[in-house]
Design a protein around this motif. Structure first.
Motif, mmCIF file in Angstrom:
data_model
loop_
_atom_site.group_PDB
_atom_site.id
_atom_site.type_symbol
_atom_site.label_atom_id
_atom_site.label_comp_id
_atom_site.label_asym_id
_atom_site.label_seq_id
_atom_site.Cartn_x
_atom_site.Cartn_y
_atom_site.Cartn_z
ATOM 1 N N GLN A 157 0.856 -1.177 0.000
ATOM 2 C CA GLN A 157 0.000 0.000 0.000
ATOM 3 C C GLN A 157 0.901 1.238 0.000
ATOM 4 O O GLN A 157 1.695 1.428 0.913
ATOM 5 N N MET A 158 0.782 2.071 -1.032
ATOM 6 C CA MET A 158 1.674 3.228 -1.162
ATOM 7 C C MET A 158 1.206 4.408 -0.314
ATOM 8 O O MET A 158 0.016 4.569 -0.062
ATOM 9 N N GLN A 159 2.195 5.206 0.140
ATOM 10 C CA GLN A 159 1.935 6.349 1.004
ATOM 11 C C GLN A 159 2.825 7.519 0.588
ATOM 12 O O GLN A 159 3.700 7.379 -0.254
ATOM 13 N N ARG A 160 2.608 8.651 1.235
ATOM 14 C CA ARG A 160 3.467 9.817 1.015
ATOM 15 C C ARG A 160 4.718 9.722 1.886
ATOM 16 O O ARG A 160 4.718 9.084 2.925
ATOM 17 N N GLY A 161 5.763 10.424 1.440
ATOM 18 C CA GLY A 161 6.981 10.518 2.238
ATOM 19 C C GLY A 161 7.960 9.386 1.953
ATOM 20 O O GLY A 161 7.614 8.369 1.338
ATOM 21 N N THR A 162 9.202 9.571 2.433
ATOM 22 C CA THR A 162 10.242 8.554 2.257
ATOM 23 C C THR A 162 11.144 8.565 3.484
ATOM 24 O O THR A 162 11.945 9.481 3.670
ATOM 25 N N ALA A 163 11.013 7.547 4.324
ATOM 26 C CA ALA A 163 11.798 7.450 5.560
ATOM 27 C C ALA A 163 12.843 6.348 5.392
ATOM 28 O O ALA A 163 12.702 5.246 5.923
ATOM 29 N N VAL A 164 13.901 6.650 4.654
ATOM 30 C CA VAL A 164 14.930 5.650 4.367
ATOM 31 C C VAL A 164 15.625 5.199 5.648
ATOM 32 O O VAL A 164 15.836 3.996 5.871
ATOM 33 N N GLY A 165 15.982 6.157 6.516
ATOM 34 C CA GLY A 165 16.664 5.804 7.761
ATOM 35 C C GLY A 165 15.821 4.899 8.635
ATOM 36 O O GLY A 165 16.335 3.944 9.244
ATOM 37 N N ASN A 166 14.523 5.180 8.707
ATOM 38 C CA ASN A 166 13.628 4.334 9.512
ATOM 39 C C ASN A 166 13.615 2.896 9.005
ATOM 40 O O ASN A 166 13.533 1.940 9.784
ATOM 41 N N ASP A 228 13.618 4.883 -4.513
ATOM 42 C CA ASP A 228 13.652 5.670 -5.753
ATOM 43 C C ASP A 228 13.754 7.170 -5.471
ATOM 44 O O ASP A 228 13.588 7.980 -6.378
ATOM 45 N N GLY A 229 13.999 7.535 -4.220
ATOM 46 C CA GLY A 229 14.013 8.972 -3.910
ATOM 47 C C GLY A 229 15.020 9.314 -2.846
ATOM 48 O O GLY A 229 16.079 8.709 -2.723
ATOM 49 N N ARG A 230 14.705 10.312 -2.047
ATOM 50 C CA ARG A 230 15.568 10.769 -0.969
ATOM 51 C C ARG A 230 14.752 10.863 0.306
ATOM 52 O O ARG A 230 13.517 10.935 0.280
ATOM 53 N N ARG A 231 15.435 10.847 1.450
ATOM 54 C CA ARG A 231 14.736 10.931 2.729
ATOM 55 C C ARG A 231 14.012 12.258 2.858
ATOM 56 O O ARG A 231 14.592 13.326 2.639
ATOM 57 N N THR A 232 12.751 12.191 3.232
ATOM 58 C CA THR A 232 11.968 13.399 3.485
ATOM 59 C C THR A 232 11.534 13.498 4.944
ATOM 60 O O THR A 232 11.219 14.587 5.428
ATOM 61 N N VAL A 233 11.473 12.349 5.640
ATOM 62 C CA VAL A 233 11.063 12.328 7.047
ATOM 63 C C VAL A 233 11.888 11.269 7.772
ATOM 64 O O VAL A 233 12.564 10.456 7.156
ATOM 65 N N GLY A 234 11.785 11.307 9.100
ATOM 66 C CA GLY A 234 12.345 10.216 9.893
ATOM 67 C C GLY A 234 13.819 10.359 10.226
ATOM 68 O O GLY A 234 14.428 11.425 10.120
ATOM 69 N N ILE A 235 14.403 9.244 10.632
ATOM 70 C CA ILE A 235 15.782 9.176 11.106
ATOM 71 C C ILE A 235 16.751 9.490 9.969
ATOM 72 O O ILE A 235 16.519 9.111 8.819
#
Length: 347
Positions: A157-166, A228-235
């Motif tokens: 299920q897709m969502q907004r944002g990208t929390a790579v660190g999390n 496919d992107g860059r961190r926008t939120v999170g750790i």
């Protein structure tokens, strides 16, 4: 190669005595046979010169040599699959994964590649699945059940944002459940209005203090991160990578999609999505892993195939005692079997 019990290597010096004893017995038998006038006995002694007569004793000699060698408990560094290996797949499910620059879409290409990866992976490897966008969750705990993993992959299920660190930290919490890693505490600072109140037991549960190890030295687990992107939120991504590096866990990173520029969403609305290759490459470097850019669906499948082999075979120190002892047993059994077949007796 080295030996756990090197003092037993000296037993190998007794091996040359065994062929000498065998030759002495043969000569003694010939002398005994000459004393008798019985033709059958002489014929039997002459038959001892036949090459088959020497095969069972030679095999028995090799078996004894192998047992003496095994008694020293030899160790060697050889490439072998680990008895238990865990791979955490961390897959980006942000809205940008709907873009169709990788056909049919980034998400569908990633799903198909992940399923092919599972199909080609050895059956004794446990795989866990973490999905991340603005939030991060464990879609499937590490398991050998490939059907459950495929079902979880198909149910993204897709969502907004990208929390790579999390995603990295969540994968580590699955690999090290006794380390007290809490993604929520790290994200929100352990409290505040955005976190529910915790019990006294929860407050007493502190992250485990670890001694950092060499990056990439923990060979029973690995993380495969696709984004496919860059961190926008999170750790912070590199802070999370540092946690993995301190635990010796390698992170294999797959960058998907546009490196520089814009892409079209299915609805026709433009969205700027620049793949943060600099950070993702640093994540791979810090942890002793590898970075791959997959710009097409075919390339993505190739990358997953490469990762499947690279995280499996590891060179490790292995004791060879059991294997050599088994070889010695097979040689002894073969010697006895040939002796019975050719001469009707063991000896």
């Amino acid at each position: 190669m080295f030996f756990l019990w090197p003092e037993f290597v000296w037993l190998m010096l007794a091996l040359p005595l065994l062929p000498l004893a065998y030759v002495w017995l043969l000569r003694r038998r010939r002398k005994t046979a000459v004393r008798y006038s019985n033709i059958a006995v002489v014929t039997a002694a002459a038959a001892g010169r036949h090459w088959r007569r020497h095969v069972p004793p030679a095999l028995l000699l090799l078996a004894l040599g192998a047992l003496l060698f095994a008694s020293a408990r030899p160790m060697a560094r050889i490439p072998l699959p680990w008895a238990r290996t865990t791979i955490m797949l961390a897959i980006d499910v942000s809205l940008s994964m709907r873009v169709a620059d990788v056909k049919p879409t980034r998400m569908e290409a990633a799903q198909e590649a992940a399923k092919l990866f599972l199909r080609d992976l050895p059956k004794n490897v446990e795989v866990g699945l973490v999905t991340f966008a603005g939030s991060t969750q464990v879609a499937q705990q590490a398991t050998l059940d490939r059907a459950s993993l495929v079902a979880a992959i198909e149910g993204f299920q897709m969502q907004r944002g990208t929390a790579v660190g999390n995603a990295i930290v969540m994968s580590l919490s699955e690999l090290f459940p006794d380390h007290g890693i809490d993604v929520g505490d790290m994200t929100f600072g352990g409290g505040g209005s955005r976190r529910p109140s915790r019990s006294l037991d929860d407050k007493a549960r502190q992250p485990k203090q670890i001694t950092p190890v060499k990056p990439g030295s923990y060979n029973t687990a690995a993380i495969i991160l696709l984004s496919d992107g860059r961190r926008t939120v999170g750790i912070d991504t590199l802070a999370a990578a540092k946690m993995a590096a301190d635990r010796g866990v390698r992170i294999y990173v797959v960058g998907l999609g546009v490196v520089n520029g814009a892409a079209e969403m299915p609805e026709g609305m433009s969205i700027y999505m620049q793949l943060d290759e600099t950070t993702l490459k640093e994540v791979a470097r810090m942890t002793g892993g590898e970075y791959h850019h997959a710009g097409t669906a075919e390339k993505l499948r190739d990358v997953y195939g490469t990762l499947g082999s690279s995280v499996q075979v590891q060179t490790r120190e292995t004791e060879l005692t059991g294997l050599i002892a088994l070889l010695a047993a097979l040689l002894a059994i073969t010697a006895a079997g040939l002796s019975v077949v050719w001469f009707g007796r063991i000896g």
